[in-house]
Write a protein that holds these residues in place. Sequence first.
Motif, PDB file in Angstrom:
ATOM      1  N   GLY A   1       0.839  -1.199   0.000  1.00  0.00           N
ATOM      2  CA  GLY A   1       0.000   0.000   0.000  1.00  0.00           C
ATOM      3  C   GLY A   1       0.866   1.237   0.000  1.00  0.00           C
ATOM      4  N   ARG A   2       0.229   2.382  -0.132  1.00  0.00           N
ATOM      5  CA  ARG A   2       0.974   3.638  -0.083  1.00  0.00           C
ATOM      6  C   ARG A   2       1.413   3.911   1.355  1.00  0.00           C
ATOM      7  NH1 ARG A   2       0.513   6.412  -4.796  1.00  0.00           N
ATOM      8  NH2 ARG A   2      -1.237   5.851  -6.153  1.00  0.00           N
ATOM      9  N   ALA A   3       2.677   4.277   1.500  1.00  0.00           N
ATOM     10  CA  ALA A   3       3.223   4.482   2.837  1.00  0.00           C
ATOM     11  C   ALA A   3       2.684   5.768   3.454  1.00  0.00           C
ATOM     12  CB  ALA A   3       4.737   4.535   2.767  1.00  0.00           C
ATOM     13  N   GLY A   4       2.408   5.680   4.760  1.00  0.00           N
ATOM     14  CA  GLY A   4       2.088   6.855   5.545  1.00  0.00           C
ATOM     15  C   GLY A   4       3.303   7.251   6.365  1.00  0.00           C
ATOM     16  N   ALA A   5       3.075   7.849   7.519  1.00  0.00           N
ATOM     17  CA  ALA A   5       4.178   8.232   8.392  1.00  0.00           C
ATOM     18  C   ALA A   5       4.720   6.998   9.111  1.00  0.00           C
ATOM     19  CB  ALA A   5       3.708   9.266   9.411  1.00  0.00           C
ATOM     20  N   GLY A   6       6.040   6.859   9.162  1.00  0.00           N
ATOM     21  CA  GLY A   6       6.641   5.727   9.867  1.00  0.00           C
ATOM     22  C   GLY A   6       6.172   4.401   9.303  1.00  0.00           C
ATOM     23  N   ALA A   7       5.631   3.546  10.180  1.00  0.00           N
ATOM     24  CA  ALA A   7       5.166   2.218   9.761  1.00  0.00           C
ATOM     25  C   ALA A   7       3.711   2.204   9.332  1.00  0.00           C
ATOM     26  CB  ALA A   7       5.377   1.228  10.905  1.00  0.00           C
ATOM     27  N   SER A   8       3.061   3.342   9.277  1.00  0.00           N
ATOM     28  CA  SER A   8       1.645   3.360   8.905  1.00  0.00           C
ATOM     29  C   SER A   8       1.472   3.266   7.391  1.00  0.00           C
ATOM     30  CB  SER A   8       0.967   4.628   9.433  1.00  0.00           C
ATOM     31  OG  SER A   8       1.468   5.770   8.767  1.00  0.00           O
ATOM     32  N   VAL A   9       0.272   2.813   6.995  1.00  0.00           N
ATOM     33  CA  VAL A   9      -0.091   2.677   5.582  1.00  0.00           C
ATOM     34  C   VAL A   9      -1.433   3.361   5.381  1.00  0.00           C
ATOM     35  CG1 VAL A   9      -0.532   1.065   3.687  1.00  0.00           C
ATOM     36  CG2 VAL A   9       1.094   0.453   5.481  1.00  0.00           C
ATOM     37  N   HIS A  10      -1.606   4.070   4.269  1.00  0.00           N
ATOM     38  CA  HIS A  10      -2.911   4.669   3.991  1.00  0.00           C
ATOM     39  C   HIS A  10      -3.932   3.541   3.790  1.00  0.00           C
ATOM     40  CE1 HIS A  10      -1.437   8.759   3.752  1.00  0.00           C
ATOM     41  NE2 HIS A  10      -0.446   8.354   2.966  1.00  0.00           N
ATOM     42  N   PRO A  11      -4.942   3.450   4.664  1.00  0.00           N
ATOM     43  CA  PRO A  11      -5.820   2.274   4.685  1.00  0.00           C
ATOM     44  C   PRO A  11      -6.500   1.973   3.360  1.00  0.00           C
ATOM     45  CG  PRO A  11      -6.198   3.650   6.628  1.00  0.00           C
ATOM     46  CD  PRO A  11      -5.296   4.425   5.715  1.00  0.00           C
ATOM     47  N   ALA A  12      -6.949   2.985   2.651  1.00  0.00           N
ATOM     48  CA  ALA A  12      -7.700   2.748   1.415  1.00  0.00           C
ATOM     49  C   ALA A  12      -6.832   2.158   0.297  1.00  0.00           C
ATOM     50  CB  ALA A  12      -8.335   4.052   0.932  1.00  0.00           C
ATOM     51  N   THR A  13      -5.511   2.200   0.481  1.00  0.00           N
ATOM     52  CA  THR A  13      -4.624   1.704  -0.570  1.00  0.00           C
ATOM     53  C   THR A  13      -4.081   0.305  -0.275  1.00  0.00           C
ATOM     54  OG1 THR A  13      -2.560   2.573   0.387  1.00  0.00           O
ATOM     55  CG2 THR A  13      -3.892   4.083  -0.959  1.00  0.00           C
ATOM     56  N   LEU A  14      -4.387  -0.244   0.882  1.00  0.00           N
ATOM     57  CA  LEU A  14      -3.829  -1.537   1.283  1.00  0.00           C
ATOM     58  C   LEU A  14      -4.377  -2.647   0.382  1.00  0.00           C
ATOM     59  CD1 LEU A  14      -1.857  -2.418   3.485  1.00  0.00           C
ATOM     60  CD2 LEU A  14      -3.807  -2.855   4.970  1.00  0.00           C
ATOM     61  N   ARG A  15      -3.487  -3.407  -0.252  1.00  0.00           N
ATOM     62  CA  ARG A  15      -3.877  -4.457  -1.188  1.00  0.00           C
ATOM     63  C   ARG A  15      -3.194  -5.778  -0.828  1.00  0.00           C
ATOM     64  NH1 ARG A  15      -6.298  -0.413  -2.461  1.00  0.00           N
ATOM     65  NH2 ARG A  15      -6.475   0.560  -4.531  1.00  0.00           N
ATOM     66  N   PRO A  16      -3.918  -6.900  -0.956  1.00  0.00           N
ATOM     67  CA  PRO A  16      -3.255  -8.198  -0.800  1.00  0.00           C
ATOM     68  C   PRO A  16      -2.383  -8.497  -2.017  1.00  0.00           C
ATOM     69  CG  PRO A  16      -5.532  -8.523  -1.432  1.00  0.00           C
ATOM     70  CD  PRO A  16      -5.359  -7.043  -1.222  1.00  0.00           C
ATOM     71  N   VAL A  17      -1.278  -9.189  -1.796  1.00  0.00           N
ATOM     72  CA  VAL A  17      -0.374  -9.605  -2.870  1.00  0.00           C
ATOM     73  C   VAL A  17      -0.469 -11.118  -2.995  1.00  0.00           C
ATOM     74  CG1 VAL A  17       2.026  -9.689  -3.648  1.00  0.00           C
ATOM     75  CG2 VAL A  17       1.180  -7.673  -2.415  1.00  0.00           C
ATOM     76  N   THR A  18      -0.641 -11.610  -4.201  1.00  0.00           N
ATOM     77  CA  THR A  18      -0.746 -13.059  -4.421  1.00  0.00           C
ATOM     78  C   THR A  18       0.414 -13.554  -5.295  1.00  0.00           C
ATOM     79  OG1 THR A  18      -2.166 -12.769  -6.368  1.00  0.00           O
ATOM     80  CG2 THR A  18      -3.260 -13.043  -4.220  1.00  0.00           C
ATOM     81  N   PHE A  19       0.629 -14.858  -5.208  1.00  0.00           N
ATOM     82  CA  PHE A  19       1.646 -15.542  -6.000  1.00  0.00           C
ATOM     83  C   PHE A  19       0.961 -16.712  -6.701  1.00  0.00           C
ATOM     84  CE2 PHE A  19       3.673 -13.328  -2.592  1.00  0.00           C
ATOM     85  CZ  PHE A  19       4.869 -12.858  -3.100  1.00  0.00           C
ATOM     86  N   ARG A  20       0.803 -16.596  -8.029  1.00  0.00           N
ATOM     87  CA  ARG A  20       0.045 -17.581  -8.792  1.00  0.00           C
ATOM     88  C   ARG A  20      -1.349 -17.755  -8.199  1.00  0.00           C
ATOM     89  NH1 ARG A  20       4.527 -22.198 -10.553  1.00  0.00           N
ATOM     90  NH2 ARG A  20       5.957 -20.735 -11.535  1.00  0.00           N
TER      91      ARG A  20
END
Length: 432
Positions: free
Chosen positions: A104-123
């Motif tokens: 996802g898009r990085a926020g401050a420090g270890a935070s992530v902008h919630p609306a951009t958080l996406r799961p990543v898959t492998f095959r």
Amino acid sequence: MRIPLNRAAAIAAATVAALIAPPGLPVQAAATAGPGAWTGAWAAAMQQPSPGGMPGSTNWSEAGFTDHTLRQVVRVSTGGAKLRIRLSNRYGATPLQVTGVTVGRAGAGASVHPATLRPVTFRHWPGTVIPAGQEAVSDAVRLPVAALDKVSVTLYVKAPTGPATFHDIASATTYRARGDHRLDPRATAFTETSSSWYYLTGVDVLGGTGSVVTFGDSVTDGTGSTEGADNRYPDQLAERLAASGRRLGVLNAGISGNRLLNDSACFGENASARFRRDVLDRPGVQSVIVMEGINDITYPLMDTPCSKPNTAVTAEQLIEGHRALIRAARAHGIKVIGGTIMPFKGNPWLYPQDNAQTLAMEKTRDAVNHWIRTGGEYDAVVDFERVLADPHDPDRLRPEYNTRDGQEGDWLHPNDAGLDAMARAIDLGTLR
């Protein structure tokens, strides 16, 4: 003791043959870059687990991870409509079980902008198992990014990993939490930090126009740059490209302490041994800037586990090492640019009081730099030495490139201003 010239030539010939031979995985040629092609947007060169090469440094590589979430923030150098990530188990002794990944898009420090958080898959699976010595590339993730955007890649590993493949000196912060926090956009649980990267070796974007790899040692890696500021010279080159409107990715393949001719327990495999995976196998590579050799010249002065073997080398052997990289790059249609070796006079670890030894080292460096400038074997040259050298003492770094926070530096690693001068010295027209 010096490496015999005939043995060095044989090693170089064998290395070139291995690099030019067809790779184990398909290589995306620069000519195929375009709307439907993948381009590298960020990279880190992987190293074997070790305590770290800097005095007093610590990291998590030897202990590995169990029931941990790692959140790593990186800045992409070029944009695209989708992205994918690359994970490496190059130096793992056993298969790496990755339970799941998000981006996802990085926020401050270890935070992530919630609306951009996406799961990543492998095959199309939420996790993957990466065999020892191998790499995994994810499926495409629909997360549009622009040049210089920061993204957070979050990995959760439940089962014990054993010692971890990593990149020692990140000049950035990695965050760790206990338990599964892949989908947690908050920073609260990420209470531990490290200055290394783990497993994450690349971020690619879809629809880029190609990339340039910066290949080298600590100066390329960014040792000495302001941590977390993205002021390494490849970062500042990416800023120049973005400002010029050129959609060209910049991939940092520097490893602090790395050498052209010899491996190290702490500083990675030699340049020829890692050139395929760190340059040739990256997608969409059009050019590579090579700056290697200073550690080969100076390590005979050091007697540590990290510097072994520390046999003396000649200018002729270093030139043959450079030629091996040039031939390998050209065999894959990649333009190859030579960077001269920077000055290091005054460095407390590398510059001895013995004048005869000092003169011998400088003679070797001068000979290699003369060949890079005038030999006509590189497609182009960027003269980092002359950009960084004090005009009143050409064997020494400019004083204004040596200070950090008002303090004297180590006369080897340029500060942010020096790294910016390196980036500005590159003719952008040579990168295609």
